[in-house]
Design a protein around this motif. Structure first.
Motif, short mmCIF file in Angstrom:
data_model
loop_
_atom_site.label_atom_id
_atom_site.label_comp_id
_atom_site.label_asym_id
_atom_site.label_seq_id
_atom_site.Cartn_x
_atom_site.Cartn_y
_atom_site.Cartn_z
N LEU A 37 0.84 -1.20 0.00
CA LEU A 37 0.00 0.00 0.00
C LEU A 37 0.87 1.25 0.00
O LEU A 37 0.59 2.23 -0.69
N ILE A 38 1.94 1.20 0.79
CA ILE A 38 2.87 2.32 0.86
C ILE A 38 3.50 2.56 -0.52
O ILE A 38 3.59 3.69 -0.99
N ARG A 39 3.92 1.47 -1.16
CA ARG A 39 4.54 1.60 -2.49
C ARG A 39 3.54 2.16 -3.49
O ARG A 39 3.89 2.93 -4.37
N THR A 40 2.27 1.76 -3.33
CA THR A 40 1.23 2.25 -4.24
C THR A 40 1.06 3.76 -4.07
O THR A 40 1.02 4.50 -5.05
N LEU A 41 0.98 4.20 -2.81
CA LEU A 41 0.79 5.63 -2.55
C LEU A 41 1.94 6.44 -3.14
O LEU A 41 1.72 7.49 -3.75
N GLN A 42 3.17 5.92 -2.98
CA GLN A 42 4.33 6.67 -3.47
C GLN A 42 4.36 6.69 -5.00
O GLN A 42 4.58 7.74 -5.60
N SER A 43 4.13 5.52 -5.63
CA SER A 43 4.25 5.50 -7.09
C SER A 43 3.12 6.26 -7.76
O SER A 43 3.32 6.87 -8.81
N VAL A 44 1.95 6.25 -7.15
CA VAL A 44 0.82 6.97 -7.76
C VAL A 44 1.03 8.48 -7.66
O VAL A 44 0.71 9.24 -8.58
N SER A 45 1.62 8.93 -6.53
CA SER A 45 1.79 10.36 -6.34
C SER A 45 2.68 10.98 -7.42
O SER A 45 2.58 12.16 -7.73
N ASP A 46 3.58 10.18 -8.02
CA ASP A 46 4.47 10.70 -9.06
C ASP A 46 3.74 10.95 -10.38
O ASP A 46 4.24 11.65 -11.24
N GLN A 47 2.60 10.31 -10.53
CA GLN A 47 1.94 10.36 -11.84
C GLN A 47 0.56 10.99 -11.81
O GLN A 47 0.05 11.36 -12.87
N ALA A 48 -0.03 11.08 -10.63
CA ALA A 48 -1.45 11.44 -10.58
C ALA A 48 -1.69 12.91 -10.24
O ALA A 48 -2.73 13.25 -9.71
N PHE A 49 -0.73 13.79 -10.55
CA PHE A 49 -0.94 15.20 -10.23
C PHE A 49 -1.62 15.94 -11.39
O PHE A 49 -1.95 17.11 -11.27
N TYR A 50 -1.81 15.25 -12.51
CA TYR A 50 -2.48 15.88 -13.66
C TYR A 50 -3.95 16.12 -13.33
O TYR A 50 -4.50 15.47 -12.43
N PRO A 51 -4.61 17.03 -14.05
CA PRO A 51 -6.03 17.31 -13.74
C PRO A 51 -6.88 16.05 -13.84
O PRO A 51 -6.86 15.38 -14.88
#
Lengths: 272, 196
Positions: free
Chosen positions: A190-204
Motif C-alpha cells: 500500500l505504501i509503495r502504491t501511494l508513493q508510485s501513484v503520487s508521481d503520476q497522478a498530479f495531472y487534472p
C-alpha cells in the motif's frame, strides 16, 4: 478527537519531537555520503517526472485545459505537499506498517502518557525529505510568484485554505491506512502504491475516466493536494470539487479516529 | 548446481507472495493504477492532438509491453544487505546451497510473477493495439531470451553491490550511484521518438 488533544498539548509534543529530530540528525550525519547520494537521487527522480511533462507538451498545447506552465505549477504544488508529508509523518506510518506492529516495537508507544497515534506519526522525521521540501518550496515560491501576483487576494486565500485541507485529508487518510497493520501481517504494498501513484497522478483528474477520478478523490487523494488549490489560484475552480474537499476532511478525520480506536482495541502486542 | 533445491526456493517465494492476499491484491491494484495513469494521460493527449511521430495505438502498445517487462530490471536487493548485516547469511554456510543462486531463484520468481500478472491484467490493452500482430513465435522466443539475459545481468550487478555490505554499514548509496541516472530515464518505457 486526537487532533484537538494534540493541538492543546502541542508544546509537550514539540519537546518530544525535537529530541526525535535531533536523534535522526545524528544518524544522518553518521552516514553523510549515503545522505548526499540519496538526496541527489531524489532530485534526479523529480527531474525525470518533470521531463515527462516537457515531452507531453511537445505533442500538445494543453492537457485537460491547463497549459504547460499551469501543469508545472500543479506538479510543484504536489511535490511541496508530498515532500512535506514525507519529511514529517509518512516514514512514521510506513515503518509502523512494515515492522513496528509486526515485531512489537509499537508496545513502547503504549507505555508512554502520550497519544500512540501521534507518536507513530512523528516517530521517524525524514530529514533528507526536509531538504527536498525546502528546495521545492523555494522553487514553488519562485515559479508560482507570477501566478500569485496575477491572482486576487481571495484566490490566494482559497489556494492556501484548500492546500491545508488537502494536507489534512492526506495525513488522516495515511494514518487510517496505517491502521491496516493492526489487522494484516503484511501491508507494505500500500505504501509503495501511494508513493508510485503520487508521481503520476498530479495531472487534472478530468482527463481520466470516471472510475479513476473517483479513486483520485477518495482512496488516493492526490486531487486534493494539487489540482483543487491550483485550480482556485488560476480561477478555473469547480465548485463541486471544492464542496467535496470541504466535506471529505471531517469524514476522513472521523474514519481515522474510528480506525485507530478499533485497531488499538484489537492490538495485543507481538508477543501474545 | 542443485536445481531442485532452487526450484523449491522459487515455489516458496511464490507461496510467500500468494499467502498475503490483501497485500497481493494491493500490489496488483498498483500495477493497474500506475500503468493506467500513464495510458490515460497519453490517450488524453491523443484526443487533443495528432501525435506525428507515432500512432497512439502503437504508443500504448509499446508502453504496456515496456511496463510488463519492466520487472526484469526494476528491483532492489536491499534485503540481501539486511541479511548480511543481521547475520542471516550464516545459514548458507551450513547448508549445501549457494547464497547467490538462492536469492536469484527468489528474485526470478518475483520477476516472473510480475510479468505474468501484468500480462494477464493488460491483455485487453495488448489486444487493442497492434503490437502482437507483427509478432512471430521466433520473435517472442528471442524477446524471452533477451529478458532472461537482462534479468541475469542486472541481478548479478546488483548482487555485487549488495555484497559490499560485508564491509560497509550502508551500501544504498553505492548502489544508487550506479543507478543515478535511472530516474532521468524513468519513463524510458516511452518510445524514444517522442524525445526527439
Amino acid at each position: 478527537m486526537t487532533q484537538f488533544v494534540f493541538i492543546r498539548r502541542f508544546s509537550h509534543y514539540w519537546r518530544v519531537y525535537k529530541q526525535i529530530i535531533s536523534f535522526n540528525l545524528s544518524l544522518l550525519l553518521a552516514y553523510r555520503f549515503n545522505v548526499l547520494v540519496h538526496s541527489l537521487y531524489g532530485f534526479t527522480f523529480m527531474l525525470g517526472v518533470y521531463l515527462i511533462i516537457l515531452v507531453a507538451f511537445t505533442q500538445t498545447q494543453t492537457i485537460g485545459g491547463f497549459s504547460q506552465a499551469e501543469i508545472t505549477l500543479m506538479y510543484l504544488t504536489s511535490l511541496t505537499l508530498w515532500t512535506l508529508l514525507e519529511s514529517t509523518v509518512f516514514e512514521g506510518y510506513k515503518f509502523f506498517m512494515i515492522e513496528d506492529v509486526a515485531i512489537g516495537q509499537f508496545d513502547k508507544y503504549l507505555l508512554k502518557p502520550l497519544i500512540p497515534q501521534v507518536l507513530v506519526a512523528m516517530s521517524r522525521p525524514h530529514l533528507t525529505s526536509f531538504v527536498y521540501f525546502i528546495v521545492i518550496f523555494v522553487g514553488f515560491i519562485w515559479y508560482g510568484s507570477s501566478f500569485f501576483l496575477a491572482a486576487s487576494l481571495l484566490q490566494i486565500v482559497g489556494f492556501l485554505l484548500f492546500f491545508l485541507i488537502g494536507l489534512g485529508i492526506h495525513i488522516n487518510l495515511f494514518s487510517t491506512y496505517a491502521t491496516l497493520a493492526f489487522h494484516l501481517t503484511r501491508s507494505s504494498q500500500l505504501i509503495r502504491t501511494l508513493q508510485s501513484v503520487s508521481d503520476q497522478a498530479f495531472y487534472p483528474p478530468p482527463i481520466y475516466p470516471k472510475p479513476i477520478q473517483l479513486i483520485l478523490f477518495s482512496f488516493l487523494p492526490t486531487a486534493y493536494g494539487a489540482y483543487i488549490p491550483v485550480s482556485i489560484l488560476l480561477g478555473k475552480e469547480n465548485s463541486t470539487h471544492m464542496i467535496i474537499a470541504v466535506i471529505a476532511l471531517p469524514i476522513v478525520i472521523f474514519i481515522n479516529h474510528w480506525a485507530w480506536k478499533i485497531g488499538l482495541r484489537s492490538y495485543t502486542s507481538a508477543s501474545s | 548446481m542443485n536445481l531442485p533445491i532452487y526450484l523449491h526456493v522459487g515455489r516458496l517465494s511464490l507461496a510467500d507472495i500468494l499467502e498475503y492476499r490483501v497485500d497481493n491484491i494491493i500490489r496488483i491494484g498498483r500495477y493497474v493504477l500506475t500503468i493506467s495513469f500513464a495510458l490515460f494521460l497519453w490517450m488524453a493527449i491523443g484526443n487533443e492532438t495528432t501525435i506525428t511521430e507515432i500512432n497512439i495505438q502503437e504508443l500504448i502498445g509499446y508502453y504496456v509491453a515496456a511496463m510488463i517487462i519492466y520487472g526484469t530490471s526494476n528491483y532492489h536487493l536491499d534485503y540481501i544487505e539486511r541479511d548480511i548485516r543481521l547475520g542471516y547469511m550464516s545459514k548458507y554456510l551450513t547448508k549445501p546451497v549457494s547464497a547467490f543462486w538462492y536469492y536469484f531463484a527468489h528474485q526470478a520468481t518475483v520477476a516472473l510473477y510480475d510479468i505474468i500478472v501484468k500480462s494477464i491484467l493488460f491483455l485487453p490493452f495488448i489486444a487493442f493495439t497492434s503490437i502482437f500482430s507483427i509478432t512471430t513465435v521466433l520473435k517472442l522466443s528471442i524477446v524471452s531470451l533477451l529478458l532472461a539475459v537482462t534479468f541475469a545481468t542486472t541481478f548479478s550487478l546488483y548482487y555485487c553491490f549488495s555484497s559490499l555490505a560485508f564491509w560497509f554499514q550502508q551500501v544504498d548509496s553505492l548502489r544508487m550511484t550506479l543507478l543515478f541516472f535511472r530516474p532521468l530515464l524513468i519513463r524510458h518505457d516511452y518510445p524514444i521518438l517522442l524525445f526527439s
